[in-house]
Design a protein around this motif. Structure first.
Motif, PDB file in Angstrom:
ATOM      1  N   LEU A  10       0.835  -1.201   0.000  1.00  0.00           N
ATOM      2  CA  LEU A  10       0.000   0.000   0.000  1.00  0.00           C
ATOM      3  C   LEU A  10       0.870   1.252   0.000  1.00  0.00           C
ATOM      4  O   LEU A  10       0.632   2.200  -0.762  1.00  0.00           O
ATOM      5  CB  LEU A  10      -0.924  -0.005   1.221  1.00  0.00           C
ATOM      6  N   PHE A  11       1.883   1.265   0.849  1.00  0.00           N
ATOM      7  CA  PHE A  11       2.788   2.404   0.943  1.00  0.00           C
ATOM      8  C   PHE A  11       3.511   2.626  -0.379  1.00  0.00           C
ATOM      9  O   PHE A  11       3.655   3.751  -0.851  1.00  0.00           O
ATOM     10  CB  PHE A  11       3.802   2.165   2.064  1.00  0.00           C
ATOM     11  N   ALA A  12       3.959   1.524  -1.007  1.00  0.00           N
ATOM     12  CA  ALA A  12       4.693   1.630  -2.265  1.00  0.00           C
ATOM     13  C   ALA A  12       3.794   2.105  -3.400  1.00  0.00           C
ATOM     14  O   ALA A  12       4.234   2.839  -4.288  1.00  0.00           O
ATOM     15  CB  ALA A  12       5.321   0.279  -2.619  1.00  0.00           C
ATOM     16  N   ALA A  13       2.523   1.686  -3.394  1.00  0.00           N
ATOM     17  CA  ALA A  13       1.628   1.966  -4.522  1.00  0.00           C
ATOM     18  C   ALA A  13       0.908   3.299  -4.400  1.00  0.00           C
ATOM     19  O   ALA A  13       0.662   3.963  -5.404  1.00  0.00           O
ATOM     20  CB  ALA A  13       0.591   0.853  -4.640  1.00  0.00           C
ATOM     21  N   GLN A  14       0.587   3.692  -3.197  1.00  0.00           N
ATOM     22  CA  GLN A  14      -0.341   4.804  -3.001  1.00  0.00           C
ATOM     23  C   GLN A  14       0.205   6.157  -3.447  1.00  0.00           C
ATOM     24  O   GLN A  14      -0.282   6.772  -4.391  1.00  0.00           O
ATOM     25  CB  GLN A  14      -0.740   4.853  -1.525  1.00  0.00           C
ATOM     26  N   ASP A  15       1.232   6.643  -2.783  1.00  0.00           N
ATOM     27  CA  ASP A  15       1.679   8.008  -3.017  1.00  0.00           C
ATOM     28  C   ASP A  15       2.472   8.155  -4.308  1.00  0.00           C
ATOM     29  O   ASP A  15       2.383   9.180  -4.979  1.00  0.00           O
ATOM     30  CB  ASP A  15       2.497   8.491  -1.821  1.00  0.00           C
ATOM     31  N   ALA A  16       3.247   7.130  -4.650  1.00  0.00           N
ATOM     32  CA  ALA A  16       3.991   7.191  -5.914  1.00  0.00           C
ATOM     33  C   ALA A  16       3.023   7.248  -7.089  1.00  0.00           C
ATOM     34  O   ALA A  16       3.219   8.010  -8.046  1.00  0.00           O
ATOM     35  CB  ALA A  16       4.923   5.988  -6.037  1.00  0.00           C
TER      36      ALA A  16
END
Length: 523
Positions: free
Chosen positions: A319-325
């Motif tokens: 989630l962290f890798a996909a969300q903001d990037a």
């Protein structure tokens, strides 16, 4: 009476002695403090050596204030220092930590290729261990990391990606309708896309990763907790009650517990032999098969990385890798398409030649593969504005970076994917999707400079999913909506939130381009 007077005199004398002692000790205390500060400065200069960087730094806090208040300027200064000295890297000091910024591609590869206990530890965020916890995918290395990536691989097969493609489009169209309506209601004022795009991506991630296992109430709590996490990412690591950092840390714990519960539900569904409908289903399908094999051979312990709590933690990493990037890339796609109308026209021509925007059907996996120019646009967006500009590592031991400089143990090292994206490529400062055409193939020729998804053992495992999402968004946004940027001075300057976004958060005017939206409910 005499006793009272004697007591008062005695008390006054004692107070005077205490005040006098404090007065006498103050210079020694200040001298000791100044000595510590001097030793800290000497330690910094010794680690810095002859490489470029500030000569004087604030005690303990270093240049953290400028990093937090204006990160774009902070990293620009680091880059300029590295350029002017022609070293490819520069130094600084933040929150008691010596740091190295690397702009040279080959030196960055040295870091990416040496993630191991006696070299570099990937941290993902300067204070990531406090936020994410010690045991997650970001900090794993060696054989355990390889084993976990092997177990994750089934989540990104062609079949799995085709499943996600359908889910992604349904969410994208739903939000584009909302954006167009909001823009109509806000006229003549523009709407701001950053928060809207982030909310769309969060719903997309929730739907793709854990699909039917999050009820509406859980999604709202999930969204609130993820917002707390986002805010805490850019704050100083002050872990006290009421601080943004403490709130973010607790929010992560709640998010992981929620995702662990989703994992449990998916296992129950996959045990029934049902078809996977989201990422966790594909993952648990393989996990249950592995558990069955262990039991068949008489084993009693679960295979590693298969407990609900562990997988919940890894899902949060996704989630962290996909969300903001992803949010960053969507915003820059809108900005760059608006400023390059010839590119936008070619995207619309390609998409409408393969898919009817007014049809009651989704873009299929086959259609997606045929959208080669739109895919080239997506790759160029990611190159031109690499969303995760820096990938923090910590030196586990002294590391020989060049023939003349050894990175000291404990140094925070920042290889810059952003800087590498402007090295090697033909006219790198020009937005040019054709560089990724089959004729030019600059993604092959300059592969080592395309570091938006990292490199080495920790290269992003979900990059095909991320690119598919960007291609789908560009295809649907460009063909379903007419749009125009509300341009102001400096609106396209970079700001960190925590990935890079346009300074104005991408203000636009939107209107419906087709007579109607696809009726995806019938798909």
């Amino acid at each position: 009476m005499q006793c009272c007077i004697s007591f008062c005199i005695s008390h006054i004398l004692e107070s005077q002695m205490e005040t006098s002692l404090l007065t006498q000790l103050t210079p020694y205390f200040l001298s000791f403090l100044l000595l510590l500060l001097l030793l800290e400065q000497i330690s910094y200069l010794k680690k810095k050596g002859s490489i470029p960087g500030p000569l004087l730094v604030f005690p303990f806090i270093g240049n953290a204030f400028s990093l937090v208040t204006n990160p774009a300027k902070f990293w620009d200064v680091q880059s300029d220092l590295a350029k002017s000295a022609n070293t490819g890297f520069s130094a600084n000091y933040i929150i008691g930590n010596f740091m190295i910024f690397i702009r040279d591609t080959e030196l960055s590869h040295k870091v990416f290729a040496n993630v191991r206990p006696d070299a570099f530890h990937l941290v993902g965020h300067p204070f990531g261990k406090k936020l994410f916890g010690e045991h997650n995918l970001i900090y794993m290395m060696g054989q355990p990391h390889k084993d976990l990536r092997r177990r994750i691989a089934p989540n990104f097969t062609h079949k799995a990606l085709a499943t996600y493609t359908s889910l992604q489009q349904i969410i994208i169209v739903k939000h584009l309708k909302m954006w167009e309506k909001l823009s109509s209601e806000s006229a003549p004022n523009p709407i701001t896309l950053r928060i809207l795009a982030r909310d769309m991506n969060l719903e997309t991630s929730q739907t793709v990763f854990v699909g039917p296992y999050l009820a509406h109430e859980a999604r709202e709590r999930f969204k609130n907790d993820y917002n707390l996490f986002n805010v805490g990412l850019l704050k100083l690591p002050l872990d006290f009650p009421g601080t943004a950092f403490r709130n973010a840390r607790f929010a992560v714990n709640r998010l992981v517990k929620t995702l662990a519960h989703c994992t449990k539900q998916s296992k129950e569904k996959m045990r029934e032999g049902r078809e996977p409908s989201c990422l966790i289903d594909y993952w648990m399908q393989e996990t249950l098969r592995e558990i069955a094999e262990v039991k068949a051979t008489g084993g009693e312990e679960l295979p590693p990385y298969s407990s609900d709590a562990e997988i919940g933690g890894y899902l949060f990493d996704f989630l962290f890798a996909a969300q903001d990037a992803s949010t960053s890339s969507l915003l820059w796609a809108v900005t760059l398409l608006d400023s390059h109308p010839e590119v936008l026209a070619k995207v619309r021509e390609e998409v409408t030649g393969l898919w009817s925007p007014e049809s009651d059907r989704l873009i299929t996996a086959e259609m997606l593969r045929e959208m080669k120019y739109t895919a080239a646009v997506a790759r160029e967006v990611v190159r031109f504005k690499a969303p995760a500009t820096l990938v923090p590592h910590v030196a586990g031991e002294d590391f020989l970076l060049t023939e003349t400089y050894t990175i000291p143990k404990g140094t925070i090292v920042f290889p810059s994917a952003y800087e590498s994206s402007f090295q090697g490529f033909t006219e790198p400062d020009r937005f040019d999707p054709d560089r990724f055409s089959e004729e030019r193939q600059e993604d092959v020729v300059f592969k080592r400079n395309f570091l938006a998804f990292g490199a080495g053992a920790h290269q992003c495992v979900g990059q095909r999913y991320a690119l598919n999402h960007l291609v789908l968004f560009i295809a649907m946004f460009a063909t379903l909506l007419d749009f125009k940027r509300h341009r102001t001075d400096g609106c396209d300057d970079i700001t960190f939130v925590p990935t890079i976004c346009p300074k104005d958060d991408c203000k636009v005017f939107l209107s419906k381009r087709c007579t109607r939206y696809p009726n995806l409910s019938v798909c």
